[in-house]
Each structure stands twice: as C-alpha cells, then as structure tokens.
Design a protein around this motif. Structure first.
Motif, mmCIF file in Angstrom:
data_model
loop_
_atom_site.group_PDB
_atom_site.id
_atom_site.type_symbol
_atom_site.label_atom_id
_atom_site.label_comp_id
_atom_site.label_asym_id
_atom_site.label_seq_id
_atom_site.Cartn_x
_atom_site.Cartn_y
_atom_site.Cartn_z
ATOM 1 N N VAL A 194 41.581 32.662 53.942
ATOM 2 C CA VAL A 194 42.273 32.408 55.284
ATOM 3 C C VAL A 194 41.929 33.599 56.284
ATOM 4 C CG1 VAL A 194 44.608 31.926 56.556
ATOM 5 C CG2 VAL A 194 44.032 31.022 54.239
ATOM 6 N N THR A 223 47.181 47.442 47.996
ATOM 7 C CA THR A 223 47.521 46.228 47.183
ATOM 8 C C THR A 223 47.675 45.109 47.795
ATOM 9 O OG1 THR A 223 48.765 45.599 45.300
ATOM 10 C CG2 THR A 223 50.062 46.825 47.028
ATOM 11 N N GLY A 224 47.380 43.862 47.338
ATOM 12 C CA GLY A 224 47.543 42.706 47.881
ATOM 13 C C GLY A 224 46.683 42.174 49.018
ATOM 14 N N VAL A 225 45.779 42.911 49.437
ATOM 15 C CA VAL A 225 45.082 42.523 50.981
ATOM 16 C C VAL A 225 44.221 41.480 50.451
ATOM 17 C CG1 VAL A 225 45.534 44.625 51.904
ATOM 18 C CG2 VAL A 225 43.695 44.658 50.614
ATOM 19 N N GLY A 226 43.721 41.279 49.186
ATOM 20 C CA GLY A 226 42.415 40.137 48.937
ATOM 21 C C GLY A 226 41.083 40.844 48.410
ATOM 22 N N LYS A 227 41.273 42.245 47.755
ATOM 23 C CA LYS A 227 40.118 42.819 47.214
ATOM 24 C C LYS A 227 39.355 41.857 46.202
ATOM 25 C CE LYS A 227 42.245 46.439 46.213
ATOM 26 N NZ LYS A 227 43.570 46.304 46.655
ATOM 27 N N ASP A 228 40.178 41.233 45.409
ATOM 28 C CA ASP A 228 39.737 40.245 44.306
ATOM 29 C C ASP A 228 38.888 39.163 44.894
ATOM 30 O OD1 ASP A 228 41.657 41.757 42.486
ATOM 31 O OD2 ASP A 228 40.868 40.332 41.229
ATOM 32 N N ILE A 229 39.771 38.511 45.906
ATOM 33 C CA ILE A 229 39.041 37.057 46.368
ATOM 34 C C ILE A 229 37.801 37.799 47.356
ATOM 35 C CG2 ILE A 229 41.047 35.769 46.625
ATOM 36 C CD1 ILE A 229 41.373 36.243 49.546
ATOM 37 N N VAL A 411 49.359 40.368 51.743
ATOM 38 C CA VAL A 411 49.114 38.874 51.245
ATOM 39 C C VAL A 411 49.982 38.390 49.908
ATOM 40 C CG1 VAL A 411 47.678 36.883 51.379
ATOM 41 C CG2 VAL A 411 47.031 38.989 52.651
ATOM 42 N N ARG A 412 49.621 39.263 49.112
ATOM 43 C CA ARG A 412 50.489 38.730 47.909
ATOM 44 C C ARG A 412 51.857 38.638 48.015
ATOM 45 N NH1 ARG A 412 48.907 42.215 44.486
ATOM 46 N NH2 ARG A 412 47.108 41.251 43.644
ATOM 47 N N GLU A 415 52.550 35.555 49.700
ATOM 48 C CA GLU A 415 52.548 34.501 48.716
ATOM 49 C C GLU A 415 53.562 34.220 47.755
ATOM 50 O OE1 GLU A 415 48.731 34.847 46.360
ATOM 51 O OE2 GLU A 415 49.278 33.205 45.274
#
Ligand SMILES: Nc1ncnc2c1ncn2[C@@H]1O[C@H](COP(=O)(O)OP(=O)(O)OP(=O)(O)O)[C@@H](O)[C@H]1O
Ligand SMILES: [Mg+2]
Length: 510
Positions: A194, A223-229, A411-412, A415
C-alpha cells in the motif's frame, strides 16, 4: 537340455541386477532363461495384506517389459498355498489345483502351466514371482529347480524397487510441499504494497532498479515500516524468484547456535550433531538470503559474516572443504549502523560490504498520505481474517485522529490497532477513541514536524512511558508494552535505551 547351474545363476542375476527398472530387468531375464525354461510371460506381484490380494507391478514377455498396477484377488486357498509355501510351486495342471482354476478363468486362460515362487527377505514376505506358459505339463522338475534359483536376486531386486519407489514418492511429496510453500510465499509477496505510488514511491523505484541485479541491498528503517515486505518484493521481482528466499533473524538465534544455524555442520562435529545439517546460507543457494536485524549480530558472528560476503564461501562446522555459494544478500536493520560503527559495536568493514545499495524506508509519520489507504486495506484484511461478513464502517473524524497520531510503531502499530478496534467495536463504526493514547494530538497535529526533531522523540518517549505505566513496566509477552505497541521487545528495549527510559517493574512511569 543340461545346463550349468552356476553359469545360469550368474547370467540371470547379472540381468536382474542390471537396472533399477524392474520391468526392464524382467525382460532381459526372460530373454535369457527362455533358452532353458519355457517362458511366455513373467510377472512380479507384491502382496497387499490389507486387500487380501496381489498387486501386479511389472510384467514381461520376450517382446518387452511394462510397468503394471493391477490387483488380483487371491482366493483363500491360493493365498494359503502360495504365501505359506516357501518352495517353488509348480502348477502343471491348473484345473486340478484348488483355486487356480478360478484364477485362470479370471484371466480367461485355459491351459496354462505356471511356476510360482514366494519372494521374501529375512522372513518378510514381499510378493511373488510367476512364470506362465501356454499348455499343460510344460515344466520339468529340473526347470522348476532352475527357476527357483532366481528367488534371491529377484527378492533383492523387488526390495530395491520398492525402496526406490518409496524414495521417489517421498521426493515427489517434498517437491510438492516445496511448490506449495513457494506459491504461499509468492502470495504473501504479491500482497499489495500500500502506498507504492505515493509515500512508498521512492522506495519502490529503488526496488525496481536493484531487484534484477545481484547487488547486496541494505534496508533501513524504524520498526514496522515494512522492511520485511520490501525484502520479499525484491526477491520475487528478481531473476532468483523461483529459488529459495531464506530469512535469518540475527537477533533471535542464540549466540552458541549461530555458527551451525548459518553455516551448517557435519555429522559428529560436536555432541548432539547426529546428522549432517545444511545451514541457512547453503539453503539459500540460487536464491536470496535475508539477514534481518543485522545490527543485532554479535561481534564474533560479524567476523564470519564478513568472510562470507568477501569470498561468497562458507565452511560447515566440523567441515574441511569450503563450499562456494551463489546467493543474493539482503540485510535489514532498524538501528543506526553508522553510529554503531562509530561506537565500535558494528565492524566498519562489514558495514562497507553491506552498504552497497541502501534503501531507506520512511517512517509512517513522514508519509501520512498513505494512512487512509492503509486503514482501508487493513480493515478489509482483518475483517476477512476474523471471518466477519463485512468490514465495519469508520466513525466521523476517525481518519483525522489516526493521521494526527505519530505512529512510533509505524505500519505494524496501525495494523495491530485496527485489529483491536475491529474486535472491540462489535460491528459498530470504528472511532479509535479509546485505543489511541489521548493528549498526543496536540503535539503531532502539525504533520510537517521534521522526523528527527527532539519534539518527536519526546512524543515517542511519552507514549512509551504511558504504555509502560499501563502494563506496570512489563515489556514482554501478551499484553506487554511491546505487544501493545506492535513492535519486537528487543526493538522496544533499544528504543527505550535511545530515549533513556529506564526499565524495571518498580519504575514509576507516570
Ligand atoms: N506498505 C505496506 N502495505 C501493506 N502492508 C504493510 C506495508 N508496510 C508494512 N505492512 C505490514 O505491516 C507489518 C509490519 O511490516 P514489516 O514486518 O515488513 O516491518 P519491518 O520493517 O520488517 O519491522 P521490524 O523492524 O519490526 O522487523 C506487516 O504485517 C506488513 O505486512
Ligand atoms: Mg522485520
């Protein structure tokens, strides 16, 4: 015709053992033994105790061999005779044999002679070898004895075939699992990112630029910004997309296990190394390895990682041979590696190797335009996951409230907040009133506040303290501060250290 039994045995055995394909072995054998024994057709059956039947798995005539898969019911009388007679069974007049007439009728044969031999290994009944020829009284005692010499090599061949088939079955199953897991991963990576055309536009442009190359990528962001995706997206947009995508969380592997987890070990390399094990680097061969939380890597492991990056080679623990690798590396961290290099917590040479193509991912508070789309996306997804018939509505002013909040857990956190809101709203419009920490709106109302301003740290610190006071200082576990903030406990501790927030259950956070 008189025949040297030793030569017969050797020649027949050589043909039986000449291939792993039983039907080809049988074809080669029938061509040879046909010189000494009348032979029209040969069959190998395996015994299926559950069915009370024989399953024919291969057959051969002089013309050729074929794989088969047909069930032959075994009348009780034959079952007893065949499976409990360890010697050769010579059927010269089938119509006189109890039960055999039934079988010959079953196959539409009239006058047929048969030699049948139970195949077993160390007392375990495997199945049966049968030789058929048209006409009555076709087999002499000598021919029957000659044929019985083939019992041992055929038992061996049948046993190997069954094991081989089992291995192939397991291999197919693994390949199938693998394909399934791949498609699952693909589905996950296919998840919409997104904001790809808005707040994440610059990031996505870099992803498209670097994905087709082999270069090491370093993903930077809170943390939680979307590094994994983003790591996922790079792998699946790269030519390695059909290869493995192996993730390593450098912060969670115990220090004592890092070597064997990453590099694998040989059997017997240390107490408890019962099997050889491939490490994660080896598993990533022809694919991508994602080293998450690289900033948490302990100093000794940093040295080894440097070697891997320099030489693209690893050595298993207890191994003597270096193993060269064809892998692509993506690393991610929410720490400031440059600062860690200055304070000697992170090796400068390793940082240089990793920092080839850094992609900074902006925190959510710097791309607030993405918030409405993210809210919509998570409301749909979470409602589906929670098996609601439709997503709840938003209360008036809810989006403004969400946009005013600074989102330290990015983002996490958004969510998790949406999931909690859906659960407690019970179908009513979501307002987030009770869930968003109050009194913060005033600080973060100005969305243009620069991210690094001390004001923002103040906001984050106050927010963390407020949550800690709610959890009575508890960071870990369900309902702990990290859980509520939607971040990893080690990340929260880091953040607390940076913001100089003390921890301990007795601390007063109010
Ligand atoms: N742009 C986005 N679109 C959709 N979902 C997103 C987006 N960014 C993050 N998410 C979701 O937010 C959650 C956190 O993202 P992710 O795990 O990639 O963060 P991270 O940067 O790796 O965090 P950490 O440093 O804690 O590991 C995930 O569930 C992810 O699917
Ligand atoms: Mg992550």
């Amino acid at each position: 015709m008189s025949v040297d039994e030793n030569i017969f045995f050797r020649e027949a055995t050589m043909r039986i053992c000449s291939t792993l394909d039983l039907e080809i072995a049988m074809w080669r054998t029938i061509q040879y033994i046909g010189e000494f024994i009348p032979a029209d057709e040969m069959y190998v059956h395996i015994y299926e105790p559950g069915l009370g039947a024989l399953r024919t798995i291969a057959g051969a005539t002089e013309e050729g061999g074929r794989k088969m898969n047909s069930i032959t019911p075994l009348p009780e009388a034959i079952r007893k005779r065949v499976l409990e007679t360890p010697q050769m069974l010579t059927i010269n007049r089938a119509e006189m044999e109890q039960g055999f007439k039934f079988m010959l009728d079953y196959y539409g044969r009239k006058d047929t002679s048969a030699l049948m031999r139970l195949l077993d290994i160390e007392g375990e009944k495997l199945g049966m070898l049968a030789l058929l020829v048209k006409g009555r009284n076709r087999f002499s005692d000598e021919q029957s004895r000659l044929f019985s010499l083939l019992k041992e090599p055929f038992s061996m061949a049948l046993c190997n075939t069954m094991k081989h088939q089992e291995v192939l079955r397991l291999k197919d199953m693994l390949a199938d699992d693998n394909r399934y897991l791949h498609s699952e991963l693909y589905r996950l990576s296919g998840d919409e990112i997104v904001g790809a055309a808005f707040g994440m536009k610059a990031v996505m442009e870099m992803v498209q630029h670097v994905a087709p190359l082999n270069s090491t990528v370093l993903l930077l962001g809170e943390t939680g910004v979307g590094k994994d995706i983003i790591a996922n997206a790079i792998h699946y947009a790269s030519p390695r997309k059909d290869g493995p995508f192996i993730k390593v969380n450098c912060g969670t592997i115990p220090e004592t296990l890092i070597d064997s987890e990453l590099f694998g070990h040989e059997k017997g390399a240390f107490t408890g190394a019962l099997f050889q094990k491939r490490g994660r680097f080896e598993r990533a061969e022809h694919g991508t390895i994602f080293l998450d939380e690289i900033g948490e890597l302990p100093a000794p492991a940093q040295v080894k990682m440097l070697r891997v990056l320099q030489y693209k080679e690893i050595e298993r623990v207890g191994g003597t041979q270096p193993i060269s690798l064809n892998i692509r590396l993506i690393a991610a961290t929410n720490r400031n590696l440059e600062d860690m290099v200055k304070t000697k917590q992170f090796r400068e040479d390793l940082w240089f190797r990793l920092n080839v193509f850094p992609i900074p991912i902006p925190p959510l508070r710097e791309r607030k335009t993405d918030i409405p789309a993210l809210v919509h996306y998570f409301m749909q997804r979470k409602s589906r996951e929670l098996k609601l018939s439709s997503a709840p509505a938003l209360a008036p002013g809810a989006i403004d409230r969400l946009t005013a909040y600074p989102w330290p857990g990015n983002v996490r956190e958004l969510e998790n907040l949406i999931e909690r809101a859906i659960i407690i709203s019970r179908g009513k419009p979501l307002s987030f009133d009770l869930l968003l920490p109050g009194g913060l709106g005033d600080v973060s109302e100005s969305p243009e506040a620069p991210s690094a301003s001390p004001k923002l740290d103040d906001v984050a610190a106050r927010h963390i303290r407020r949550i800690l006071s709610r959890t009575k200082g508890r960071v870990h576990g369900k309902g702990g501060a990290a859980d509520i903030l939607g971040i990893h406990p080690s990340t929260l501790r880091n953040r607390m250290n940076q913001l100089r927030i003390p921890y301990g259950r007795k601390t007063d956070y109010s």
